[in-house]
Structures are given as structure tokens and as C-alpha cells.
Write a protein that holds these residues in place. Structure first.
Motif, PDB file in Angstrom:
ATOM      1  N   LEU A 152       0.824  -1.207   0.000  1.00 36.47           N
ATOM      2  CA  LEU A 152       0.000   0.000   0.000  1.00 36.47           C
ATOM      3  C   LEU A 152       0.864   1.265   0.000  1.00 36.47           C
ATOM      4  CD1 LEU A 152      -3.321   0.299   1.822  1.00 36.47           C
ATOM      5  CD2 LEU A 152      -1.841   2.273   1.738  1.00 36.47           C
ATOM      6  N   HIS A 180      -8.545   1.901   0.831  1.00 34.68           N
ATOM      7  CA  HIS A 180      -8.404   1.259   2.136  1.00 34.68           C
ATOM      8  C   HIS A 180      -9.213   2.016   3.181  1.00 34.68           C
ATOM      9  CE1 HIS A 180      -5.244   4.349   1.845  1.00 34.68           C
ATOM     10  NE2 HIS A 180      -5.489   4.549   3.118  1.00 34.68           N
ATOM     11  N   TYR A 207      -6.346   0.855   7.284  1.00 43.89           N
ATOM     12  CA  TYR A 207      -4.942   1.247   7.282  1.00 43.89           C
ATOM     13  C   TYR A 207      -4.796   2.745   7.526  1.00 43.89           C
ATOM     14  CZ  TYR A 207      -0.233   2.284   5.833  1.00 43.89           C
ATOM     15  OH  TYR A 207       1.056   2.732   5.816  1.00 43.89           O
ATOM     16  N   CYS A 222      -8.249  -3.244   0.772  1.00 40.08           N
ATOM     17  CA  CYS A 222      -7.040  -3.025  -0.022  1.00 40.08           C
ATOM     18  C   CYS A 222      -6.555  -4.293  -0.696  1.00 40.08           C
ATOM     19  CB  CYS A 222      -5.946  -2.414   0.845  1.00 40.08           C
ATOM     20  SG  CYS A 222      -5.335  -3.515   2.129  1.00 40.08           S
ATOM     21  N   CYS A 256      -2.064  -3.592   2.695  1.00 42.19           N
ATOM     22  CA  CYS A 256      -1.540  -2.928   3.888  1.00 42.19           C
ATOM     23  C   CYS A 256      -0.689  -3.863   4.718  1.00 42.19           C
ATOM     24  CB  CYS A 256      -2.686  -2.396   4.742  1.00 42.19           C
ATOM     25  SG  CYS A 256      -3.676  -3.675   5.529  1.00 42.19           S
ATOM     26  N   ARG A 264     -13.437  -5.624  -4.034  1.00 34.61           N
ATOM     27  CA  ARG A 264     -13.712  -4.343  -3.371  1.00 34.61           C
ATOM     28  C   ARG A 264     -15.203  -4.014  -3.423  1.00 34.61           C
ATOM     29  NH1 ARG A 264      -8.758  -2.547  -5.720  1.00 34.61           N
ATOM     30  NH2 ARG A 264      -9.733  -1.242  -7.273  1.00 34.61           N
TER      31      ARG A 264
END
Lengths: 529, 437
Positions: free
Chosen positions: A25, A37, A40, A53, A67, A88
Motif C-alpha cells: 500500500l 483502504h 490502514y 485493499c 496494507c 472491493r
């Protein structure tokens, strides 16, 4: 670090070289690729729980959390493949199952990461046919309220209180989709730095009581600034709506405050909006103060200075530029400059070295000292009979009026006219720090710029401008149009500031020459401790 | 089939030999039955040789994942200057599994001995036995066994007088399913919330208290003394099908079956004979409908698949499921599969630790959909939604709880779709459903 020890990888087709141990990341940030994200945060320990992420790493059997996955030599990371997008999208849908769609009445709307990512990558419509979970709003104490329904359990707040504030007040209570952020019995978010959980919250679950329902995020104007409330000099953003400061938030600067600011600094902004301001120059005539223009007032001030020693009583809240101009006024008369500083309890943030709400509650104590002003609890002690007393930005609260009577003449320049100097010969209206551009020198000798966040009222001007007018009327060569020009003159006159300019300082600031070495040594000894 | 009944003739009783024999519980009784000879022998053997022996035996983890035990032990590097820990996972909380409970109830010293050997082999001075809180009797029995072993000098600063320090601590869990996941177990052991940790780092690098740790299941460790006593070759020879699945395995059988209980068979045993011969087939007048062969987390098998299965790690995978923990849950034709799956989903929704989004929200959502279908409020698109959600819940989280919730749903819809469809009126629209609920 030698280039040979860097890890080279490709993220979305962009090559990047980062130190070993960097997460994918962070490497993405270096490559200019934002990997979406929630949990994180660079200032907190990694949790790896939001699963937003997830990225494709070529050759890996499963999607990897960017992350929590360290970079590897020659890795090829893909962020926007169908598989990663699908993952996602699914996370976003899951997050919205119990998240109310109450954006129209949510303070976070417009600066909400859930809103942003759903808009960018989420499903156009939901598939859930079942009712959402409901939990009541809870007062977390301090400046914070918790709207549990909006919480996405990223645990940033819990990790901040545990690892950074080292005051573990928050926890994750319950399990499954019944889970919510809990507060340990009998404890409140009263830590002096607890307000940071509001910024850390990526959604509208943790809200500021102070800012509650006050403004929509998209109506605000944002200005990079520096917190004036103590000598730490945390980098901030001043947010205004219609020329009114409505909120201040931390601006990241890893050399000063990382990502944080204390509640004292965060909430102590109302004085920037004061309504009872001096708006026009005043000159004492016919037994009373009468409004006039700057030219007449500057000429009157020059007359009041004439053949007198200048004694300047200044505020350590003034900028380097203003203090520099006053020091010129003092020096040409062989006078004295002094200041006093309000103090309060020191409140460090344990998880960040060298970050603390400092006891001295003014931004430019170090700058005032560097420019020759004397710090004293009784600053008027060396005021001599017949001196021209210049009061710059000082409230004079608690000052004995009798001490003032020794002055031969009094010039006041500031935002307000203190009652005890209503008899002053000349009163000049000044801007406050939100209404001007300038620099402060913080406790560790870092010179930092702040910018103008709102318009100044009436004819008020920066103190340096007013003093320059007086010097001009007294026949000196002191014509400046910009704060940067005053700063250039300051740099020329003071070796400590050598090499600095507004361009060089940028928005992160720089350490002054004399303290560079000393501070490094101190830093090393602090780390060793 | 174990206490209170006699073992079936076709069982191979190694671990379960003394189930139902109260005399085997005491230290004296256990010693009479040959107990602690393996530990004595092990403490006189170089540690590397013990690890090699377990590797050679082919023993694999009995908790569910089936990772080779000797290989796991070999990850513990000797001489790294750090304290090593052995953790015995006795949090047996997988629905349908009750084999570790019997090992601890009847042969507590077998586990103490296995733990002591394991601790010595990986260079650990301390072993924690993490027992789930609901196991009140096993907790009491184990505590007694550990106390007696200390009193007899078997454990302590000089185990069996050899100068090797071996301490065993019993830790009582608080009843969370997720604490059976090894990294959540370690958090729980440390006094934290039982949340699984991100791997890497793996426990062998940074486990309990950040130190190198090996986590083994009760059944795995209980098998170790037998291997030490009788040799790796003896153990490796016990394989009826695949040579990579060796030894005996306890299977806990529950549900609609004539003789439920614990059965110990050599790996590779035909599942069909196991079900009809050892377990006595379905209850009178019933037919088998489906099997969950390895605890609730594994995919459901149809009877065609189950009857074609050879009971080992590879055999169950070949027939669309997994060996898992060996918790065999049997359904006959009186059961409604949708209802059963909904009940399983509810379990996972209740037990999700709430860290990962997919699991926290997904387990709850699929439960609400399944329960709505059972209640007659289903709509046709629910099945597609369930499959899609299950996809989103698989392989994307820190631990596999979310995958475990999805597995019976996906296999259930794929294999028993008609049962789902029977509950969902085909013509019903979303609007009329809303009116109906």
C-alpha cells in the motif's frame, strides 16, 4: 540507504523502488497509485481487517491485503483488475448492509471515504431485503460522539487510543454484525489528544460535538496553517465558511505532529472569529480617540516616537515578520522589547516522540527570543519613565495600570483595545493569525509558514505592515508589500534564518541554523532515553 | 464406538483403547498400561531424531488442516535464543466434533505425555493446554492429571529426572468458537480479545508472547507417544488408501444415525462401510440424505459422494469435501437441508470475531436470507445472491471462518437446489414478498 538495497516492483505498470519491509500500500503511494483502504493509517499499527485493499499479486494464489503484505523483489501488483475490483465491490456492499444511507444528515458527507469509494467502485443498487441493525448514538465524552450505526469497525480509533495515546479507553465490543466500538466502564475519551479519533474515523461514526451540524464539508474553504496555541507548532488546516473559522484539523507533517493535534489546539479557535475588533486607526484628539486613516495615524505614531526610547511589549503570538519589524523599531531607538507568555499543563502524546501540548501556550516564543525580545513574568519592569510604550498584540490582562503610567507616550497595535490603554495616543487595528500570512518558529526551532484563511475586518493590517508604515513616516526605508518580503529582510538581518525563504520553507518548514545541531543531539538523547 | 459401548470389531483402537476404562485415568493406572514409557524414551533421544521420527510416521494435524506434524515441528529452530512454546489446542468447538473431549476424559495422561514429548522435541519448556470453557469434566480430569504428573516428577524443572524442564499449564477458554483458530487462541491465551492474527508472521516465527510457537491438536499430540513407543514404520503402515494419510483417526458421528459415537479407524477406511456397518446405518425406516463429514466447516456431501469416499485427507477432497476435524454430521430424509444450513449459518454469524468486513457483515446477511427462505419469505433471486455473497466471503479474510460459513451454503445450493426452490414460490415478486413478511 544505498540504491542496491531497495526493493523494485511494479504497481499498475509503474515501476517503483522502496526500502525492504514497505507494505504494498505504501509502495503504491510512492508510485502514485492509490489503493483503496479503510483500516490502514500510516500513523497506526496495521490491522488488516477492512479487506478493502485487496490487490492481485502476480503468481499469488489469493488476493493479498496491500496494507499487510510486504513488497518483494520483482513483484507485479495489479490494483484494478476485474478480480480485485470485484472483491472491493463486495466489501463495499457488505459495509453498506448495516450502514444507514443517511448521508444528507451526516456531518461526514462530502469527506467520507465510504461515500467516495462506493461512488467510484460500488454497486449501483443494494441487494439486501432485510432490515438494518440499529444501535443508539453514544456520548464518548470529550468532544466525541459515536454514531454506532455508521461504524464500519475499522478500529482506527481503538488502535489510536491503545498505541498512540496509550490510554486504552476504547474496544471492540460484541461479535459478528452486532459488534460496535465500546468504551470501558466508567472511562471517557478525555485524553488531551482523544479528538484525533474524529479525523481518523473514515466515516461519520465518530463526530465532533463542536462541529456537529455546523457546516457541510463542501461549503468549507481550507487553508494550510500552523496551530497558534502552543510552542509545538502542529501543522493544521483552518476551515472557514463565509469568513468564519468553523473547524481546525491536523495537517500531516512527519517532522512535527505526524497526523495529529491536541484537543486544546483543535478547539481553541473561536478567538479568531471575535466580533468586537478594532477596525480603523484611532488617534487621541480633543480628549478622545478619533477614527482616522492609516497615513494620519502613522504620522501621529512617528511623532509619538520622536526622541523617545521605544519600549515594546509584544505578544508571542505575533509572526516572525511582525516581531522583526517591531525589533527594528526598538533597535533604532536603543530601546527594549519584552514579552510574557501564558502557561498551562503540558500534555504529551506518548506514541509520538517530541510531540506534546507544550506548557507555553503561544506559537512564537522561540521566534520572539531569537529576535531579541526578553521573556519575563513582569515584562514592564524595565519600562523607563518617558519611554514610548508600543503594545503589540498584548491583551494587558492583569497588568498594573500604574506601571503603564511611566510611559511618555503609548502606541497600541492589535486586534482589540485593552481598557487600561484607552488613553493611548495612537491605536492601530491589526489582523489575527487567520487573517494574514506569516511564519512562526516553534519550540524546536522549526520555522513554519501559515497562510491567510479569511478576510481581515475593516482597515486592519498585519502588525508588520502597521510598523512599516510608522517607520516610513519616521523617514526610514521600510516599504514592504508582502510578508515574504519582510521575511527576506529578516533572513538578511538574522544569521539563524540564513538560507530561508518562503519558497524554501514550503508547507513543511525548516529548522533554523543555530538549533540544527543542538536539536539533532537532543533528539538522539531523547531516542536513547 | 467407545464409551459406553464396546468398540466395533472393525475399529482400530489406538487412541480410544481405554475409553470407558476409569482405571486408565489415574497416574498409576496409566503407568500400568504402559504410560510414560514413551516420554522416558523420548527424553533420551536427540530432539532432531524425534522430529524426524514424527516426519517419517506421516502423522498429520488432526485439528482440521492436516498439515504434517513433523514438518511443523521442524520449523522450530533450535538455539535461536528465544523461549519456545507448545500449545495444545483443546478448544474443540467445531460443531459435530467431540473426539478430543473423550481423549481428555478417559486418557488425560496420554495427552500430558504427548504434550511433554512434543514440548521436548521443539525445544519448549512450557506447554499450554487451551481447553474450551464448556468442557468442565475434561478440565477437571486434565487438571488432576497434570497435578499428579507434577507430583510424580514427570513434569517440572527436571522432567522424569532428566534435567529437562517441562511445564504444562491448563488454560480455560471462555467458549468462543474462533478461539479454536490457532492465532485467535494465542491472543486469547495472552489475555487479549480472541481475534485471529494476520499471517505472516506464522506462529513458528512469532506466536504466543511473540515467541516461536507450535500449535497442535489434542488428537495429534495423543498419537505421538504411540509413535515413539511402536515406531514410525508401524504408524506409517496404517494406511488403507493413500500413503500420505497414515495412522488412525477418531471420527465423531452424530445426527440421524443408528449408533452415534466416536469411532477410530485407519485412514482410508471406506466411508460407505463406516456408515452402514460401524454406525449401523440410518434410523429405522429412514434413508440417509446428506453428510457433513469433517465438522460443520466443510462442504456437504451427497450420499453418492459419501458412499464413494475413502476416509482420508485426499479421499474426502476427491469427493467434494474435506476430512476436517472428523466430525461426521449425518442427515436423513426427514431433515430439511435449507433449515440445517440456515442453522449452521446462524452459528457462524454468532461466532464471527467481527474483524474482517466480509465475515462480520456476510455471515449475518446470509443468515437473514436463509432464515427468511425457511420462513417462507424467499424470492427467486435469493439463491443467486447467496452464491455471490459466498464468493465474496471465500478466500478474502484473515482466517477461514467466513469460508466455513460459505462452504455449506455453496455446496448446499449446488447439491440440494430443489429443496431451496421448493421453499421459494417461483412466481413471487419482491413486492408481494414484502407484503407477506
Amino acid at each position: 540507504m544505498a540504491d542496491g538495497s531497495l526493493i523494485r516492483l511494479t504497481i499498475e505498470g509503474r515501476e517503483v523502488a522502496v526500502p525492504p519491509g514497505t507494505s504494498i500500500l505504501e509502495a503504491g503511494k510512492a508510485a502514485g497509485v492509490l489503493i483503496p483502504h479503510y483500516c490502514y493509517h500510516p500513523g497506526l499499527p496495521v490491522a488488516g481487517v477492512c479487506r478493502m485493499c485487496l490487490v492481485e499479486v502476480e503468481g499469488a494464489p489469493k488476493l493479498a491485503p496491500a496494507c499487510a503484505t510486504a513488497v518483494a523483489q520483482g513483484q507485479n501488483v495489479l490494483v484494478h483488475t476485474e478480480q480485485a475490483l470485484e472483491a472491493r465491490k463486495s466489501v463495499l456492499e457488505f459495509l453498506l448492509i448495516n450502514h444507514p444511507l443517511d448521508c444528507p444528515i451526516c456531518d461526514q458527507a462530502g469527506e467520507c471515504e465510504l461515500q467516495d469509494y462506493v461512488f467510484r467502485e460500488g454497486r449501483a443498487s443494494g441487494r439486501s431485503l432485510d432490515p438494518k441493525r440499529f444501535n443508539p448514538v453514544e456520548d464518548f465524552g470529550g468532544d466525541v460522539i459515536y454514531v454506532a450505526n455508521r461504524c464500519i469497525l475499522c478500529t482506527r480509533c481503538v488502535r489510536f487510543m491503545d498505541a498512540v495515546a496509550e490510554d486504552p479507553v476504547l474496544n471492540v465490543s460484541e461479535r459478528g454484525d452486532r459488534a460496535l466500538i465500546g468504551k470501558f466502564e466508567g472511562q471517557d475519551l478525555t485524553h488531551p489528544w482523544a479528538g484525533n479519533v474524529i479525523e481518523l474515523c473514515p466515516v461519520g461514526a465518530l463526530l465532533s460535538k463542536d462541529f456537529l451540524n455546523k457546516a457541510r464539508a463542501w461549503e468549507l474553504d481550507r487553508t494550510p496553517s500552523v496551530c497558534p496555541n502552543c510552542t509545538q507548532g502542529c501543522n493544521t488546516i483552518i476551515e472557514t465558511r463565509d469568513n468564519v473559522v468553523v473547524r481546525t484539523r491536523p495537517r500531516s507533517n512527519t517532522d512535527v505532529n505526524q497526523y495529529f493535534m491536541c484537543d486544546y489546539g483543535r478547539l481553541n479557535y473561536r478567538w479568531l472569529n471575535e466580533g468586537n475588533r478594532l477596525e480603523t486607526p484611532l488617534v487621541h484628539q480633543d480628549g478622545r480617540l478619533q477614527a482616522t486613516d492609516w497615513n494620519a495615524a502613522a504620522a501621529a505614531a512617528a511623532a509619538a516616537l520622536q526622541d523617545r526610547r521605544v519600549f515594546a511589549l509584544v505578544s508571542p503570538m505575533l509572526s516572525n515578520e511582525s516581531l522583526f519589524m517591531i525589533s527594528r523599531l526598538v533597535e533604532r531607538s536603543g530601546g527594549v522589547g519584552a514579552f510574557r507568555v501564558e502557561t498551562g499543563p503540558e500534555a504529551p502524546l506518548p506514541g509520538v516522540p517530541n510531540l506534546s501540548l507544550r506548557a507555553e501556550r503561544a506559537a512564537n516564543v522561540r521566534g520572539a527570543e531569537l529576535l531579541g525580545f526578553i521573556k519575563s513574568a513582569t515584562p514592564l519592569a524595565s519600562l523607563e519613565a518617558g519611554d514610548c510604550l508600543v503594545v503589540a498584540g498584548e491583551t494587558l490582562a492583569g497588568i498594573d495600570p500604574g506601571a503603564l503610567s511611566r510611559a511618555g507616550s503609548v502606541i497600541v497595535i492589535g486586534t482589540l483595545l485593552p481598557e487600561v490603554v484607552r488613553s493611548a495616543a495612537i491605536v492601530l487595528p491589526a489582523t489575527n493569525m487567520a487573517e494574514e500570512e506569516g511564519t512562526f518558529t516553534n519550540v524546536r526551532g522549526r520555522v513554519q509558514r501559515y497562510q491567510q484563511a479569511k478576510a481581515s475586518p475593516g482597515l486592519s493590517r498585519p502588525v508588520w505592515w502597521g510598523i512599516a508604515e510608522i517607520l516610513g513616516a519616521a523617514g526610514e526605508n521600510a516599504q514592504y508589500f508582502l510578508a515574504s518580503e519582510v521575511f527576506a529582510a529578516l533572513v538578511e538581518a538574522n544569521d539563524e534564518f540564513a538560507g530561508m525563504s518562503y519558497d524554501m520553507l514550503g508547507l513543511r518548514g525548516a529548522i533554523i541554523a543555530t538549533t540544527r545541531e543542538r536539536d539533532v543531539t537532543r533528539e538522539i538523547s531523547e531516542v536513547a532515553r | 464406538m467407545g464409551y459406553p459401548n464396546r468398540p466395533h470389531d472393525r475399529e482400530t483402537t489406538v487412541l480410544s483403547q481405554y475409553f470407558g476404562d476409569p482405571a486408565a485415568r489415574s497416574l498409576a493406572g496409566w503407568k500400568q498400561r504402559g504410560g510414560y514409557r514413551a516420554l522416558e524414551a523420548a527424553l533420551g533421544t536427540p530432539q532432531a531424531d524425534l522430529v524426524t521420527m514424527i516426519k517419517d510416521s506421516g502423522l498429520r494435524g488432526r485439528g482440521g488442516a492436516g498439515f504434517p506434524t513433523g514438518v511443523k515441528w521442524s520449523f522450530m529452530k533450535p538455539g535461536d535464543g528465544k523461549p519456545h512454546y507448545l500449545v495444545c489446542n483443546a478448544d474443540e468447538s467445531e460443531p459435530g466434533t467431540f473426539k478430543d473431549r473423550e481423549i481428555m476424559r478417559w486418557t488425560p495422561h496420554a495427552l500430558v505425555e504427548g504434550c511433554a514429548i512434543g514440548a521436548y522435541a521443539i525445544g519448549a519448556e512450557t506447554c499450554y493446554i487451551y481447553i474450551r470453557g464448556e468442557f468442565t469434566e475434561p478440565l477437571r480430569v486434565m487438571a488432576e492429571a497434570v497435578r499428579d504428573a507434577y507430583a510424580a516428577g514427570i513434569l517440572g524443572h527436571s522432567a522424569m529426572g532428566t534435567g529437562n524442564r517441562i511445564d504444562i499449564h491448563i488454560h480455560k477458554g471462555a467458549g468462543a468458537y474462533i478461539c479454536g483458530e490457532e492465532t485467535a487462541l494465542m491472543n486469547s491465551l495472552e489475555g487479549r480479545r480472541g481475534n485471529p492474527r494476520i499471517k505472516p508472521p506464522f506462529p513458528a516465527v512469532a506466536g504466543v508472547f511473540g515467541m516461536p510457537t507450535t500449535v497442535n491438536n489434542v488428537e495429534t499430540l495423543a498419537a505421538v507417544p504411540h509413535i515413539v513407543t511402536r515406531g514410525a514404520d508401524w504408524y506409517r503402515a496404517m494406511a488403507l488408501s493413500n500413503p500420505r494419510s497414515t495412522g488412525t483417526k477418531l471420527f465423531s458421528v452424530c445426527g440421524n444415525v443408528a449408533r452415534p459415537g466416536n469411532y477410530e479407524v485407519v485412514l482410508g477406511f471406506p466411508f460407505r462401510e463406516f456408515l452402514y456397518d460401524l454406525c449401523g446405518g440410518p434410523p429405522p425406516g429412514r434413508r440417509f440424505r446428506a453428510i457433513i463429514p469433517g465438522g460443520s466447516s466443510v462442504p456437504i456431501q451427497t450420499m453418492e459422494e459419501a458412499e464413494a469416499t475413502l476416509m482420508d485427507y485426499e479421499g474426502f477432497i476427491a469427493q467434494g469435501s474435506m476430512l476436517g476435524s472428523g466430525g461426521v454430521i449425518v442427515f436423513d430424509d426427514s431433515q430439511n437441508m435449507v433449515k440445517m444450513i440456515a442453522r449452521l449459518a446462524r452459528f457462524y454469524a454468532h461466532e464471527s470475531c467481527a474483524q474482517c468486513t466480509q465475515c462480520r457483515e456476510g455471515t449475518g446477511w446470509v443468515t437473514r436470507i436463509l432464515e427468511r427462505i425457511v420462513a417462507g419469505g424467499g424470492v427467486p433471486r435469493d439463491l443467486d445472491t447467496l452464491l455471490d455473497l459466498s464468493e465474496g466471503m471465500t478466500g478474502k479474510t484473515i482466517c477461514v471462518l467466513s469460508d466455513s460459513c460459505a462452504a455449506p451454503i455453496v455446496s448446499g445450493i449446488r447439491k440440494f437446489r430443489e429443496e431451496f426452490e421448493a421453499l421459494i414460490p417461483a412466481s413471487r415478486s419482491v413486492v408481494s414478498r414484502a407484503a407477506a413478511v
